[in-house]
Design an enzyme around this catalytic site. Structure first.
Site, short mmCIF file in Angstrom:
data_model
loop_
_atom_site.label_atom_id
_atom_site.label_comp_id
_atom_site.label_asym_id
_atom_site.label_seq_id
_atom_site.Cartn_x
_atom_site.Cartn_y
_atom_site.Cartn_z
N HIS A 195 53.62 82.97 -0.16
CA HIS A 195 52.32 83.54 -0.55
C HIS A 195 51.52 82.43 -1.21
O HIS A 195 51.94 81.86 -2.22
CB HIS A 195 52.49 84.71 -1.51
N CYS A 196 50.37 82.11 -0.65
CA CYS A 196 49.54 81.00 -1.15
C CYS A 196 48.50 81.54 -2.13
O CYS A 196 47.60 82.30 -1.72
CB CYS A 196 48.85 80.29 0.01
N PRO A 197 48.58 81.19 -3.41
CA PRO A 197 47.60 81.69 -4.38
C PRO A 197 46.20 81.17 -4.12
O PRO A 197 45.22 81.82 -4.46
CB PRO A 197 48.16 81.19 -5.72
#
Length: 267
Positions: free
Chosen positions: A128-130
């Site tokens: 999951h890429c912030p």
């Protein structure tokens, strides 16, 4: 409007275009060529920056490969389980049994993982890429790498342009007055160039061996990987084949079938 995703995306756009404007306002190579009416490089640089922003929103807003609800889930429509059932294969002793997600209760295909932030299971989950406020998974991973590549081009060019625009002065104070914004642009492009280069290099390596960030970091905790050497993925079919299938072949993959080719289970 004030959700974290909107804030992150707005910050990305603002930082990108502010940095671009600073590069054109100072006496950089881009500004000098523009003044000499040599517009090819300034226009090309602007086009690359614009493409990086478009790709950013494409990857950020697209479906990363969410797992569809199966027939045992009460919430799902009747016909929404067709793709899931099509990809399932008969279980055997050499294949780990499919597990039901403890959060959204769907039957997880192999290589899928539940993302607590997105609150959904994602096929071939990578991370999951912030900065995107979205997962990177089976459907958007190649677009994520394309975005990183274009972003690296824009940042590297911006770094070179910022370096070319500094004005020499007699005092440090005067230097910071004239070059302060340009120095900020240099820091932004320099730091992000280093980060994006590391990300792109690491992801290309993982793609070349057909593994994901999650699998690489949690190898000994994943049921279908525990019996394999940490340096060898059961999905690895050689660098050329891995890269070809990743970049040139689309669609949902039944990873159970790929996995079973390296075991005693025939398909």
């Amino acid at each position: 409007m004030f959700k974290s995703g909107c804030l992150v995306r707005t910050t990305h756009v603002v930082v990108t275009w502010l940095t671009t404007v600073v590069l054109f306002l100072h006496n950089t190579d881009l500004r000098k060529r523009e003044e000499r009416e040599e517009l090819l490089q300034p226009v090309l640089f602007g086009a690359i920056v614009l493409m990086s922003v478009i790709l950013y929103f494409t990857v950020s807003l697209m479906d990363p490969g969410y797992v569809l609800f199966d027939s045992d889930t009460q919430i799902a429509p009747v016909d929404s389980n067709a793709e899931e059932l099509e990809q399932m294969i008969t279980q055997c002793d050499s294949l780990p049994r499919q597990r039901r997600c403890g959060y959204c209760f769907v039957l997880q295909p192999m290589r899928a993982k539940h993302c607590k932030k997105c609150k959904k299971c994602v096929r071939r989950f990578d991370h999951h890429c912030p900065w995107l406020d979205n997962c990177v998974g089976e459907k958007n991973h190649k677009w994520f790498l394309l975005y990183l590549f274009v972003q690296l081009l824009a940042l590297s060019w911006g770094l070179q342009a910022a370096w070319s625009g500094f004005t020499v002065t007699s005092t440090w104070r005067q230097w910071f007055v004239q070059n302060g914004l340009l120095f900020g642009a240099l820091l932004v492009t320099g730091i992000f160039s280093f980060v994006v280069l590391l990300l792109l290099s690491s992801h290309l390596y993982l793609v070349a061996i057909n593994t994901t960030t999650w699998e690489f970091m949690s190898f000994y905790r994943i049921s279908y990987l525990k019996s394999f050497d940490s340096e060898k993925s059961p999905f690895d079919r050689g660098v050329i084949c891995n890269l070809w299938k990743f970049f040139c072949m689309g669609g949902t993959v039944a990873w159970e079938k790929v996995y079973s080719r390296g075991t005693s289970c025939a398909v």
